[in-house]
Design a protein around this motif. Structure first.
Motif, PDB file in Angstrom:
ATOM      1  N   GLU A   1       7.662   7.539  -5.637  1.00  0.00           N
ATOM      2  CA  GLU A   1       8.300   8.997  -5.944  1.00  0.00           C
ATOM      3  C   GLU A   1       8.536   9.358  -7.665  1.00  0.00           C
ATOM      4  O   GLU A   1       8.663  10.680  -7.670  1.00  0.00           O
ATOM      5  N   THR A   2       7.944   8.650  -8.105  1.00  0.00           N
ATOM      6  CA  THR A   2       8.386   8.958  -9.591  1.00  0.00           C
ATOM      7  C   THR A   2       6.815   9.087 -10.632  1.00  0.00           C
ATOM      8  O   THR A   2       6.701   9.798 -11.322  1.00  0.00           O
ATOM      9  N   PHE A   3       6.194   8.361  -9.917  1.00  0.00           N
ATOM     10  CA  PHE A   3       4.635   8.217 -11.196  1.00  0.00           C
ATOM     11  C   PHE A   3       2.980   8.346  -9.765  1.00  0.00           C
ATOM     12  O   PHE A   3       2.246   9.193 -10.525  1.00  0.00           O
ATOM     13  N   LEU A   4       3.551   7.806  -8.710  1.00  0.00           N
ATOM     14  CA  LEU A   4       2.114   8.121  -7.788  1.00  0.00           C
ATOM     15  C   LEU A   4       1.939   9.332  -6.951  1.00  0.00           C
ATOM     16  O   LEU A   4       0.735   9.703  -6.474  1.00  0.00           O
ATOM     17  N   ALA A   5       3.135   9.930  -6.136  1.00  0.00           N
ATOM     18  CA  ALA A   5       3.058  11.279  -5.833  1.00  0.00           C
ATOM     19  C   ALA A   5       4.117  12.463  -5.951  1.00  0.00           C
ATOM     20  O   ALA A   5       4.993  11.735  -7.331  1.00  0.00           O
TER      21      ALA A   5
ATOM     22  N   GLU B   1       3.805  16.452  -2.250  1.00  0.00           N
ATOM     23  CA  GLU B   1       3.215  15.142  -1.338  1.00  0.00           C
ATOM     24  C   GLU B   1       3.948  14.457  -0.685  1.00  0.00           C
ATOM     25  O   GLU B   1       5.587  14.441  -1.252  1.00  0.00           O
ATOM     26  N   ASP B   2       4.127  13.878   0.237  1.00  0.00           N
ATOM     27  CA  ASP B   2       4.734  13.282   1.060  1.00  0.00           C
ATOM     28  C   ASP B   2       3.811  11.799   0.378  1.00  0.00           C
ATOM     29  O   ASP B   2       2.594  11.402   0.226  1.00  0.00           O
ATOM     30  N   PHE B   3       4.560  10.669   1.014  1.00  0.00           N
ATOM     31  CA  PHE B   3       4.379   9.323   1.283  1.00  0.00           C
ATOM     32  C   PHE B   3       5.065   8.111   2.021  1.00  0.00           C
ATOM     33  O   PHE B   3       5.726   8.281   2.161  1.00  0.00           O
TER      34      PHE B   3
ATOM     35  N   GLY C   1      -6.085  12.477   0.887  1.00  0.00           N
ATOM     36  CA  GLY C   1      -5.098  12.093   0.831  1.00  0.00           C
ATOM     37  C   GLY C   1      -5.702  10.814  -0.515  1.00  0.00           C
ATOM     38  O   GLY C   1      -6.280  10.478  -1.027  1.00  0.00           O
ATOM     39  N   LYS C   2      -4.256   9.977  -1.046  1.00  0.00           N
ATOM     40  CA  LYS C   2      -4.546   9.225  -1.754  1.00  0.00           C
ATOM     41  C   LYS C   2      -4.058   7.515  -1.398  1.00  0.00           C
ATOM     42  O   LYS C   2      -2.742   7.462  -0.710  1.00  0.00           O
TER      43      LYS C   2
ATOM     44  N   VAL D   1       1.014  -1.302   0.490  1.00  0.00           N
ATOM     45  CA  VAL D   1       0.237  -0.372   0.229  1.00  0.00           C
ATOM     46  C   VAL D   1       1.238   1.830   0.045  1.00  0.00           C
ATOM     47  O   VAL D   1       1.808   1.068   0.439  1.00  0.00           O
ATOM     48  N   VAL D   2       0.680   2.068  -0.639  1.00  0.00           N
ATOM     49  CA  VAL D   2       1.221   3.139  -0.910  1.00  0.00           C
ATOM     50  C   VAL D   2       0.464   4.527  -0.359  1.00  0.00           C
ATOM     51  O   VAL D   2      -0.524   4.576  -1.519  1.00  0.00           O
ATOM     52  N   ASP D   3       0.058   5.198   0.894  1.00  0.00           N
ATOM     53  CA  ASP D   3      -0.055   6.545   1.103  1.00  0.00           C
ATOM     54  C   ASP D   3      -0.076   7.913   0.630  1.00  0.00           C
ATOM     55  O   ASP D   3       1.529   7.429   1.057  1.00  0.00           O
ATOM     56  N   VAL D   4      -0.448   8.616  -0.102  1.00  0.00           N
ATOM     57  CA  VAL D   4      -0.037   9.886  -0.221  1.00  0.00           C
ATOM     58  C   VAL D   4      -0.763  11.042   0.194  1.00  0.00           C
ATOM     59  O   VAL D   4      -2.116  11.124  -0.492  1.00  0.00           O
TER      60      VAL D   4
END
Length: 93
Positions: A64-68, A73-75, A40-41, A5-8
């Motif tokens: 780091e390069t695509f989702l946030a 934004e932090d993730f 957030g996302k 899971v990636v929380d942004v």
């Protein structure tokens, strides 16, 4: 198959107009006692094979390069176990 899971979230210093709109609406809807809302996302990634250090590094790069948008934004990257419990696997600002 494992789930990562990636929380942004917007960085704390960035204005969150959607969160503010929700926060202002809550009292009108009968929900009291909420002093702040941030939106957030959440991305749930199903990973083939083991989630080892190499896989986590690749997912961190993906986040780091695509989702946030790391300027605003932090993730957080988390690995879910079979029962759905999460453990933090990495963090970026």
């Amino acid at each position: 198959m494992a789930r990562v899971v990636v929380d942004v979230m917007l960085k704390p210093e960035i204005l969150d107009p959607q969160g503010q709109a929700v926060q202002r609406a809550l009292p009108r809807l009968g929900f009291q006692g909420i002093s702040d809302v941030r939106q957030g996302k959440r991305f749930e990634l199903e990973v083939d094979g083991p989630v080892d250090d190499a896989a986590l590094a690749r997912i961190h790069e993906l986040a780091e390069t695509f989702l946030a948008n790391t300027v605003i934004e932090d993730f957080v990257v988390k690995v879910e176990d079979a029962e759905g419990a999460e453990k933090v696997a990495g963090y970026a600002k």
